[in-house]
Design a protein around this motif. Structure first.
Motif, PDB file in Angstrom:
ATOM      1  N   UNK A   1       0.818  -1.209   0.000  1.00 34.07           N
ATOM      2  CA  UNK A   1       0.000   0.000   0.000  1.00 34.07           C
ATOM      3  C   UNK A   1       0.858   1.270   0.000  1.00 34.07           C
ATOM      4  N   UNK A   2       1.901   1.228  -0.800  1.00 32.03           N
ATOM      5  CA  UNK A   2       2.816   2.360  -0.815  1.00 32.03           C
ATOM      6  C   UNK A   2       2.215   3.590  -1.470  1.00 32.03           C
ATOM      7  N   UNK A   3       1.091   3.424  -2.147  1.00 27.21           N
ATOM      8  CA  UNK A   3       0.383   4.585  -2.682  1.00 27.21           C
ATOM      9  C   UNK A   3      -0.077   5.514  -1.564  1.00 27.21           C
ATOM     10  N   UNK A   4      -0.138   4.991  -0.321  1.00 28.24           N
ATOM     11  CA  UNK A   4      -0.525   5.822   0.818  1.00 28.24           C
ATOM     12  C   UNK A   4       0.495   6.925   1.071  1.00 28.24           C
ATOM     13  N   UNK A   5       1.780   6.637   0.775  1.00 25.26           N
ATOM     14  CA  UNK A   5       2.815   7.653   0.973  1.00 25.26           C
ATOM     15  C   UNK A   5       2.584   8.824   0.034  1.00 25.26           C
ATOM     16  N   UNK A   6       2.217   8.517  -1.204  1.00 28.88           N
ATOM     17  CA  UNK A   6       1.934   9.570  -2.185  1.00 28.88           C
ATOM     18  C   UNK A   6       0.716  10.392  -1.760  1.00 28.88           C
ATOM     19  N   UNK A   7      -0.353   9.703  -1.350  1.00 26.76           N
ATOM     20  CA  UNK A   7      -1.555  10.415  -0.939  1.00 26.76           C
ATOM     21  C   UNK A   7      -1.319  11.205   0.347  1.00 26.76           C
ATOM     22  N   UNK A   8      -0.523  10.634   1.259  1.00 34.78           N
ATOM     23  CA  UNK A   8      -0.219  11.335   2.502  1.00 34.78           C
ATOM     24  C   UNK A   8       0.574  12.605   2.256  1.00 34.78           C
ATOM     25  N   UNK A   9       1.560  12.519   1.344  1.00 33.57           N
ATOM     26  CA  UNK A   9       2.351  13.701   1.003  1.00 33.57           C
ATOM     27  C   UNK A   9       1.459  14.770   0.380  1.00 33.57           C
ATOM     28  N   UNK A  10       0.556  14.351  -0.493  1.00 30.31           N
ATOM     29  CA  UNK A  10      -0.366  15.293  -1.104  1.00 30.31           C
ATOM     30  C   UNK A  10      -1.256  15.969  -0.073  1.00 30.31           C
TER      31      UNK A  10
END
Length: 204
Positions: free
Chosen positions: A172-181
């Motif tokens: 679920x590394x897409x969470x890092x992208x969404x969290x940064x956003x």
């Protein structure tokens, strides 16, 4: 203090650090948003760390098979902890965006007290469960990456040592992208409100 007692206490703290790092991260995020004083320039400059940090975490997540095999390929041929390195880049990038020395000092203390013991504890597990870890650790730095990839005998792991989008989704590394956003959005709102308040104050 005997060496045995020191080792026991260090191991105990490593376990505690591993458990509390996520809750502490949420607490730190709240303090971060409270203390942040972003500017347009600070937000733009932070992208030089946050962007590569998010990419590195995603890249590493496609290689690692936690507790299943010793990963020595991809970013793991340059640093033993690319996920933590990526997290540090993201965190210090946002500290730069916040424009606060207090946040920077708090962040450095957080990594020293929580993440270093966590890394040491995880390496103890890898050393115990994977016979090739000592050879791997001798060639690859713990955190700051070597420029040239370390070479090892042909990878015999089930994954073949290749990047996998399935693994990336599994972690679920897409969470890092969404969290940064989400953090950038919060900083932008904070900047807008500060600017709005300044304009209103100037009109009074």
């Amino acid at each position: 203090m005997s060496e045995q007692k020191a080792v026991k206490e260090r191991t105990t703290w490593q376990r505690i650090a591993r458990r509390i790092r996520v809750p502490l991260g949420f607490v730190f995020a709240a303090v971060f948003l409270w203390l942040a004083r972003p500017t347009g320039h600070s937000i733009l400059w932070s992208l030089l760390l946050v962007g590569p940090g998010v990419w590195l975490r995603g890249y590493a997540a496609g290689y690692v098979r936690k507790n299943a095999e010793l990963t020595t390929t991809g970013p793991y041929a340059h640093t033993r902890n690319p996920l933590y390195l990526g997290s540090m880049m993201i965190a210090f990038g946002f500290a730069a965006a916040a424009g606060s020395w207090v946040i920077l000092i708090m962040l450095a203390a957080l990594f020293a007290v929580i993440y270093i013991p966590t890394i040491q504890g995880e390496e103890g597990y890898l050393r115990e469960h994977f016979a090739g870890f000592d050879e791997y650790a001798a060639k690859v730095p713990r955190l700051l990456p070597r420029l040239a990839a370390a070479e090892f005998p042909a990878n015999e792991n089930a994954s073949g040592g290749r990047f996998s989008w399935q693994q990336w989704r599994h972690h679920r590394e897409y969470n890092a992208f969404m969290g940064a956003g989400a953090i950038y959005l919060a900083l932008a709102v904070r900047l807008f409100l500060h600017h709005h308040h300044t304009v209103i104050a100037g009109l009074r």
